[in-house]
Design a protein around this motif. Sequence first.
Motif, short mmCIF file in Angstrom:
data_model
loop_
_atom_site.label_atom_id
_atom_site.label_comp_id
_atom_site.label_asym_id
_atom_site.label_seq_id
_atom_site.Cartn_x
_atom_site.Cartn_y
_atom_site.Cartn_z
N PRO A 7 0.84 -1.22 0.00
CA PRO A 7 0.00 0.00 0.00
C PRO A 7 0.87 1.26 0.00
O PRO A 7 1.98 1.26 0.54
N ASP A 8 0.35 2.31 -0.59
CA ASP A 8 1.05 3.60 -0.71
C ASP A 8 2.40 3.48 -1.41
O ASP A 8 3.35 4.18 -1.07
N THR A 9 2.47 2.57 -2.38
CA THR A 9 3.68 2.38 -3.17
C THR A 9 3.31 2.42 -4.64
O THR A 9 2.27 1.91 -5.05
N VAL A 10 4.16 3.06 -5.43
CA VAL A 10 4.00 3.06 -6.88
C VAL A 10 5.01 2.05 -7.42
O VAL A 10 6.20 2.14 -7.12
N ILE A 31 -2.25 3.22 -11.89
CA ILE A 31 -0.89 3.06 -12.42
C ILE A 31 -0.37 1.66 -12.08
O ILE A 31 0.15 0.94 -12.94
N ASN A 32 -0.52 1.27 -10.82
CA ASN A 32 -0.03 -0.04 -10.38
C ASN A 32 -0.74 -1.18 -11.12
O ASN A 32 -0.10 -2.14 -11.56
N LEU A 37 -0.51 -5.46 -15.00
CA LEU A 37 -1.15 -6.23 -16.05
C LEU A 37 -0.24 -6.35 -17.28
O LEU A 37 -0.08 -7.43 -17.85
N ALA A 38 0.37 -5.23 -17.67
CA ALA A 38 1.29 -5.27 -18.81
C ALA A 38 2.48 -6.18 -18.51
O ALA A 38 2.91 -6.97 -19.37
N GLU A 39 2.99 -6.09 -17.31
CA GLU A 39 4.12 -6.94 -16.92
C GLU A 39 3.72 -8.42 -16.96
O GLU A 39 4.47 -9.28 -17.44
N ALA A 40 2.52 -8.73 -16.48
CA ALA A 40 2.04 -10.12 -16.49
C ALA A 40 1.89 -10.63 -17.92
O ALA A 40 2.23 -11.78 -18.22
N ARG A 41 1.40 -9.79 -18.82
CA ARG A 41 1.23 -10.20 -20.22
C ARG A 41 2.58 -10.48 -20.89
O ARG A 41 2.73 -11.42 -21.68
N ILE A 42 3.58 -9.63 -20.58
CA ILE A 42 4.92 -9.85 -21.15
C ILE A 42 5.50 -11.14 -20.59
O ILE A 42 6.10 -11.94 -21.32
N THR A 43 5.32 -11.38 -19.29
CA THR A 43 5.80 -12.62 -18.66
C THR A 43 5.15 -13.83 -19.33
O THR A 43 5.83 -14.82 -19.66
#
Length: 195
Positions: A7-10, A31-32, A37-43
């Motif tokens: 929490p409270d982290t970007v 943003i998170n 989601l983009a990171e998961a798709r690339i993975t």
Amino acid sequence: MPIRPDPDTVRVGEFEAPRPEWLPIELTDRINSDAALAEARITEAWNSVGVSPDRSDRVAAATIAGAALGAGIGAVTAAIPAAVVGGVAGAGIGTGVGAVVGGVVGVGGAMIAGAAGAVGAALATGGVAAIPEIAAIPILAGGTIGTAIGAGAIIGGVAGAGLGAVGAGAAAALGGAVVGGLLGGAIGSIVGVGS
């Protein structure tokens, strides 16, 4: 599976920082979520071609962080010079347009003021004082027109500079963000592959 930051982290790929006070929580969550989601798709894409999950996680995180950093750098790098050029061009155009509009307003105002003065003088003196009042119309008109042209030029110049800077700066920022994001993502994926 998208990674959920504290929490409270970007978190954008490998980049993680405390949420700044000026950044609303809703926007931080957006943003998170989008970055995760983009990171998961690339993975998933790397896993689907046989890359180990640990390695594909690192490559995806580096790609997303590089794309975000590149987009930011590209946007700022392109926007500043474009805003300056747009502001100068807008100031020139706005000054010219403002001077013309100011002149038109000045002529109209001078004619109305001169005619009103002549009519008032004629009514007050039975027509005797109307002659000097009519003779004063060109003097009054010259001063009024000059003032109106100057004011119009100043107002038009300031408005044109602002609009030109915003328009050109925004367009260049978008292009810079796209190019920077692509380059940053490519560099990030290369760095991620090496780690």
